[in-house]
Motif scaffolding. Sequence first.
Motif, PDB file in Angstrom:
ATOM      1  N   ARG A 254       0.823  -0.876  -0.114  1.00  0.00           N
ATOM      2  CA  ARG A 254       0.248   0.115   0.210  1.00  0.00           C
ATOM      3  C   ARG A 254       0.673   1.106   0.260  1.00  0.00           C
ATOM      4  N   TYR A 255       2.176   1.715   0.641  1.00  0.00           N
ATOM      5  CA  TYR A 255       2.852   2.101   0.475  1.00  0.00           C
ATOM      6  C   TYR A 255       2.821   2.756   1.761  1.00  0.00           C
ATOM      7  N   VAL A 256       1.432   3.067   2.431  1.00  0.00           N
ATOM      8  CA  VAL A 256       1.128   3.750   3.534  1.00  0.00           C
ATOM      9  C   VAL A 256       1.043   2.683   4.420  1.00  0.00           C
ATOM     10  N   SER A 257       1.426   2.787   6.001  1.00  0.00           N
ATOM     11  CA  SER A 257       0.869   2.033   6.536  1.00  0.00           C
ATOM     12  C   SER A 257      -0.483   2.279   7.357  1.00  0.00           C
ATOM     13  N   GLU A 258      -1.467   1.126   7.783  1.00  0.00           N
ATOM     14  CA  GLU A 258      -2.362   2.058   7.992  1.00  0.00           C
ATOM     15  C   GLU A 258      -2.789   2.358   9.343  1.00  0.00           C
ATOM     16  N   GLU A 259      -1.694   2.121   9.733  1.00  0.00           N
ATOM     17  CA  GLU A 259      -1.743   2.206  11.116  1.00  0.00           C
ATOM     18  C   GLU A 259      -1.358   3.575  11.857  1.00  0.00           C
ATOM     19  N   LYS A 260      -0.943   4.075  11.068  1.00  0.00           N
ATOM     20  CA  LYS A 260       0.438   5.589  11.472  1.00  0.00           C
ATOM     21  C   LYS A 260      -0.901   6.292  10.672  1.00  0.00           C
ATOM     22  N   CYS A 261      -1.652   6.293   9.302  1.00  0.00           N
ATOM     23  CA  CYS A 261      -2.491   6.947   8.532  1.00  0.00           C
ATOM     24  C   CYS A 261      -2.887   7.773   9.019  1.00  0.00           C
ATOM     25  N   VAL A 262      -3.015   9.434   9.205  1.00  0.00           N
ATOM     26  CA  VAL A 262      -4.228  10.245   9.979  1.00  0.00           C
ATOM     27  C   VAL A 262      -5.330  10.148   8.803  1.00  0.00           C
ATOM     28  N   ALA A 263      -5.256   9.833   7.418  1.00  0.00           N
ATOM     29  CA  ALA A 263      -6.346  10.684   6.779  1.00  0.00           C
ATOM     30  C   ALA A 263      -5.749  12.159   6.375  1.00  0.00           C
ATOM     31  N   CYS A 264      -5.523  13.077   6.489  1.00  0.00           N
ATOM     32  CA  CYS A 264      -5.472  14.379   6.312  1.00  0.00           C
ATOM     33  C   CYS A 264      -5.056  15.206   5.190  1.00  0.00           C
ATOM     34  N   ASP A 265      -4.949  14.280   4.164  1.00  0.00           N
ATOM     35  CA  ASP A 265      -4.496  14.093   2.784  1.00  0.00           C
ATOM     36  C   ASP A 265      -3.809  15.456   2.462  1.00  0.00           C
ATOM     37  N   LEU A 266      -2.731  15.581   3.061  1.00  0.00           N
ATOM     38  CA  LEU A 266      -1.386  16.976   2.663  1.00  0.00           C
ATOM     39  C   LEU A 266      -0.805  15.923   1.587  1.00  0.00           C
ATOM     40  N   CYS A 267      -0.436  15.230   1.415  1.00  0.00           N
ATOM     41  CA  CYS A 267       0.153  13.977   0.947  1.00  0.00           C
ATOM     42  C   CYS A 267      -0.584  14.469  -0.948  1.00  0.00           C
ATOM     43  N   THR A 268      -2.090  13.978  -0.588  1.00  0.00           N
ATOM     44  CA  THR A 268      -3.405  14.982  -2.643  1.00  0.00           C
ATOM     45  C   THR A 268      -2.453  15.639  -2.540  1.00  0.00           C
ATOM     46  N   SER A 269      -2.310  16.998  -1.684  1.00  0.00           N
ATOM     47  CA  SER A 269      -1.823  18.223  -2.562  1.00  0.00           C
ATOM     48  C   SER A 269      -0.728  18.722  -2.687  1.00  0.00           C
ATOM     49  N   VAL A 270       0.101  17.272  -2.044  1.00  0.00           N
ATOM     50  CA  VAL A 270       1.702  17.395  -3.131  1.00  0.00           C
ATOM     51  C   VAL A 270       2.301  16.706  -4.164  1.00  0.00           C
ATOM     52  N   CYS A 271       0.934  15.916  -4.355  1.00  0.00           N
ATOM     53  CA  CYS A 271       1.450  14.630  -5.005  1.00  0.00           C
ATOM     54  C   CYS A 271       1.455  15.469  -6.431  1.00  0.00           C
ATOM     55  N   PRO A 272       1.965  15.498  -7.270  1.00  0.00           N
ATOM     56  CA  PRO A 272       1.948  16.069  -8.531  1.00  0.00           C
ATOM     57  C   PRO A 272       1.481  15.419  -9.537  1.00  0.00           C
ATOM     58  N   VAL A 273       1.506  13.580  -9.875  1.00  0.00           N
ATOM     59  CA  VAL A 273       0.949  12.944 -10.307  1.00  0.00           C
ATOM     60  C   VAL A 273      -0.794  13.602 -10.447  1.00  0.00           C
ATOM     61  N   GLU A 274      -1.414  13.394 -11.714  1.00  0.00           N
ATOM     62  CA  GLU A 274      -2.692  13.002 -11.464  1.00  0.00           C
ATOM     63  C   GLU A 274      -3.039  12.282 -12.477  1.00  0.00           C
ATOM     64  N   VAL A 275      -3.773  11.161 -12.195  1.00  0.00           N
ATOM     65  CA  VAL A 275      -4.345  10.354 -13.386  1.00  0.00           C
ATOM     66  C   VAL A 275      -5.467  10.003 -13.573  1.00  0.00           C
ATOM     67  N   PRO A 276      -6.484   9.450 -14.417  1.00  0.00           N
ATOM     68  CA  PRO A 276      -7.848   9.358 -14.375  1.00  0.00           C
ATOM     69  C   PRO A 276      -8.130   8.161 -13.087  1.00  0.00           C
ATOM     70  N   ASP A 277      -9.623   9.211 -12.907  1.00  0.00           N
ATOM     71  CA  ASP A 277     -10.224   8.382 -11.527  1.00  0.00           C
ATOM     72  C   ASP A 277     -10.770   6.787 -11.827  1.00  0.00           C
ATOM     73  N   ASP A 278     -10.180   5.626 -12.282  1.00  0.00           N
ATOM     74  CA  ASP A 278     -10.913   4.417 -12.102  1.00  0.00           C
ATOM     75  C   ASP A 278     -12.286   3.860 -11.113  1.00  0.00           C
ATOM     76  N   TYR A 279     -12.202   4.183 -10.074  1.00  0.00           N
ATOM     77  CA  TYR A 279     -13.508   4.052  -8.963  1.00  0.00           C
ATOM     78  C   TYR A 279     -14.211   5.088  -9.639  1.00  0.00           C
ATOM     79  N   ASN A 280     -14.186   6.562 -10.352  1.00  0.00           N
ATOM     80  CA  ASN A 280     -14.951   7.413 -10.884  1.00  0.00           C
ATOM     81  C   ASN A 280     -15.065   7.014 -11.644  1.00  0.00           C
ATOM     82  N   ALA A 281     -14.992   5.634 -12.929  1.00  0.00           N
ATOM     83  CA  ALA A 281     -15.258   5.834 -13.509  1.00  0.00           C
ATOM     84  C   ALA A 281     -14.753   6.624 -15.284  1.00  0.00           C
ATOM     85  N   LYS A 282     -13.326   6.906 -15.043  1.00  0.00           N
ATOM     86  CA  LYS A 282     -12.027   8.179 -15.723  1.00  0.00           C
ATOM     87  C   LYS A 282     -13.110   9.000 -15.694  1.00  0.00           C
TER      88      LYS A 282
END
Lengths: 803, 313
Positions: A254-282
Amino acid sequence: MEEAKVGVFLSDCGGQISKILDFEALAEFVKKVDGVTFVARSSEFWRGQGLKTITDAVKSGKINRAVVAENVPKISEIVIAKAVEEAGLNPHLVEVLDLKDHCAWPHRDAPSEATEKAKAMLLAAIEKAKLLEPIDKAEFPTVKSVLVIGGGIAGMQAAEDLAEMGFQVHLIEKEPFLGGLAAKAGRFFPTDDCAICIQSPTVDLKTVTHTSRKCVYRSGFSEIPNLNVLTNSKVVKVEGVPGNFKVTLERRPRYVSEEKCVACDLCTSVCPVEVPDDYNAKLSTRKAIYVNKPLVYPAAYVIDEKACKFHECAKCVEVCPAKAIDLDQKTEYVTLNVGSIIVATGFREYNPNVIKEYHYSEYPDVITHLELARMLDAFGPTKGMIVKPSNGKPAKRIVFVQCVGSRDRRWNPYCSSICCMISLKHATLIKTAHPDADVTICYIDIRTTGREHEYYYEKARELGVKFVKGRPAEILHDPATNTLIVEVEDELLRRLLELETDLVVLATAMVPSEETKKLAEILGLELDQDGFFKEYNAKLRPTETKRRGIFLCGGATFPKDAPTASLHAHSAAVKAAKFIMQGKIVKDLKTAVVNEDYCGNCQFCPVTCPYGAITLEPKENKHFVAHVSELLCEGCGICVGTCPVGAIELRHLKQDQIAAQMRALLSVNGTPKPLILAISCSECGNAAVDSSGMAMMNYPANVRVLRVPCTGIVQVRHILEAFKAGAQGVMVVGCKPDGCHYEVGSQKAKKKVELAKMLLNAYGIEPERLEMFNLVYIEGDKFAEAAKNMTEKVEKLGVLQLA
Amino acid sequence: MDKLKFAFYWAASCGGCEIAVLDINEKILDVIAKADILFWPVAMDIKYKDVENMPDKSIDVCFFNGAIRNEENERMAKLLRQKSKILVAFGSCACDGCVIGLGNLWNREKIFERAYLETPSTRNSEGTTPQFRVKVKQGELELPEFYDTVKTLAQTVDVDYFISGCPPPVPRIIEALDAILNGKLPPKGSSLLLNKAVCDECPREKKDRKITQVKRIYEIEDDFKTCFLDQNVICMGAATRGGCGAQCLKANVPCTGCGGPAPRVPDQGAAMISAFASIAVEPSVIEQIVDPVGTFYKYSLANSILRRKVMSK
């Protein structure tokens, strides 16, 4: 072994059958049979004083085998076996026969003939009893732990049931989040409530009240004691035996520890990669590190390995306040020891790409239901707006096309059963939110068979949804106006329509989840013709499989709506629990045994065993012998019917017992008609014989029934031996070919009978002297008719003179 | 110690078993060192009368090959039984009837019609068929009576040991001779072949064991390593007593069953039919069997449950 001392107990069934059979003569007859040391007559032997007569004879040492002629053997033999066991005799040294339904009733018009047949039946039972051997019990330990494969609605509910019952449960999901198809569906019909609702746990979780339902993420699901959720995981190997499986899982990082992650969303805000979202049917994009919304479980981010630049970037690692991100995580292999396994791998939408006339991949405004569901979801890519994916503008005209890839022999012949309701749900939701929308459903038949479903359909009509009966021939695109045109023949109005529309929604077939076939191979499960997991018995054991300890639920067996999937899940949970709850399986070893000195390593029996109970055991010099798992063996004898060297035998019906019974049954005729041996299975075949007698249907007394566990045990030698022993005709009476209690036994018997008929022909014996019949309990009349017809046919053929 | 006394006899057979005796090569020297051969029609000029004159049980071991096809075969079987301590049914004909036994699909009348009248190469304008007694000018001539039904040796007289095969495999003959010469014979009634089937000795690899059709050997491209059944060619190896070392299979020919039925099986053909039908994938496979008796009973018809065809009177 101690010399056989047989007690014969003759019940006249309350005097009913002594009016037909001459019980004095029967008693005199059996007294003279070698090995009989005790004879008693009573009105009943399966309870009261009669049963005591048997147990007293056992206790006194007068007998060590019991032959009991008693009414309703299927029930009485259970009682008698239990009683003799308590009296100190192995319960498998008892032979119960039915002189009422198998003799007196059907032959009541010819009492003296019936009496002679009864003698033959008693002799057969005595001769068999003399050869019976004790059968021991064995215990097999079960681990009180369950693996549930698939974290959709069915898997989650089964897991919750079992965890609350106190079993250790491992729930695995191949995706990074639980929820499955349901989580994407937005809302459920016919209640229109949130799809991510599940039953809230009833265990005491302090803060969670026991109201009937909660969103998965609020339900406290993950906090249920004994529940271990493993996402990103799949089964790669299953070893061991039922009750004690060793399962190997592959757990993708998963590359993210389930125990440690606080789901704060900071990671997403800095991530530079954007891809079509499979979950939302792209229909929208997401970052390489993400969570699905609405959030289900676990509340921890995950990195998309295909998109992430890992150490080249690593911005998320820098910002994560919880130090939860580990870019070097590797695939792990986890081994679990579980007692039972539940398969809840669900189904998926069929990819309509192959249906060229609907141009699914060509025209962006042709979408599927799941894509529409994401649009309708307020958390979804359009925040609940219905748009044309081609330009993002609102779609006001919407056409649904039913049965796309289903009920179509080119793709999937079956009806996926839930798509009509999904279309009605979506049409209703659209019409409610946008009364001015122009919504049309093109259908073949609208199938609304569930509770309240028809009301749902009526509601859609009242809201102004239009219905066109017809399967569209083609979807066209007008580039000038960027509109779609659905060509459909309205079968009711008998005219061709060209429906101009902004959006076409394809109600595609629902097909088995990806990798279903592979999982079936790993688990040793069968798939049905449509590729879904096949249950043990659709009517009676809908969540069990032929592999003991492995159960099915939800859409893995066929597309299901949520209520049915729930029911299924609870059923599977009960079955899985029942299987392991005692901590052991206790079993009478009525199983097949291999004589290793004779097993010739032909390797046929492992293939014919319907239970995978036979494996090959390596011996010196690369030789193998067959080995029967006492736990898996069901004792049908199909392997015995296959083995070309006689190296496999059933503990509960050896070849010498079959031969002795056959000789005895054919030793006395007492009728002017030719002797006919009917070899019947103990299941439907014998049930048909029972029912013909119960219903007092007449057939002649020259027909003698030899009961075997399954017709699959029948060897051609038995047929030839029957003719040699004086039979003028042989009937093989088994279950229906597709209704065999041992799956394939009846089919195998049929093939043997066919080849034996060819052989008889070559031997100069009329092949009509041998027939196979496939009957069920309610076909007692057909058994009586078959017995009569066979007798008449054989009479016409004349006496068979063998050299 | 006195030398052992051996006898060899052939009844209805092809002579192959005699060759098999010679195939033991130099082993024959060990045999000669320890045993005298009193009677061996193929190699020695001794008359039946000489045998009749021997005291009872004066032969230690008689190796009897060939089936009982006619009155002469039967007479000699009974005579040799009387004169021998140990009678060994040697080869498939004596044990199971072998190909001679396939004559049980007909009777004397039909066989004579075919052999002496109908065969394309026969010119027999007078329609002469063998007679058992014929008066000629010089007196009455006698031929042994030809029976309707071929019997095995054990169906005719009491047999002590069996060594089947067409012919018996040489290593097993050597083992048998060693056992006899060293007085280490198994219990009476035993076979001197192996208890396991030919499959157990076969080097070919078994695959999915599912027969989808029936093919003749020339219809397949043999890969020289996969079991013939897995290549849809019927092989009798599974239902045949082993001991031959699967020599046919090693020469890329399917087993046709000369070892006879496995020890616990009363009917070799029925056993293989049951197995074959059980692993045949579709009922249609069954219909592709052209000649069930010839396929499954090539060597064992006379020793099967029904033994012969029912002939309409």
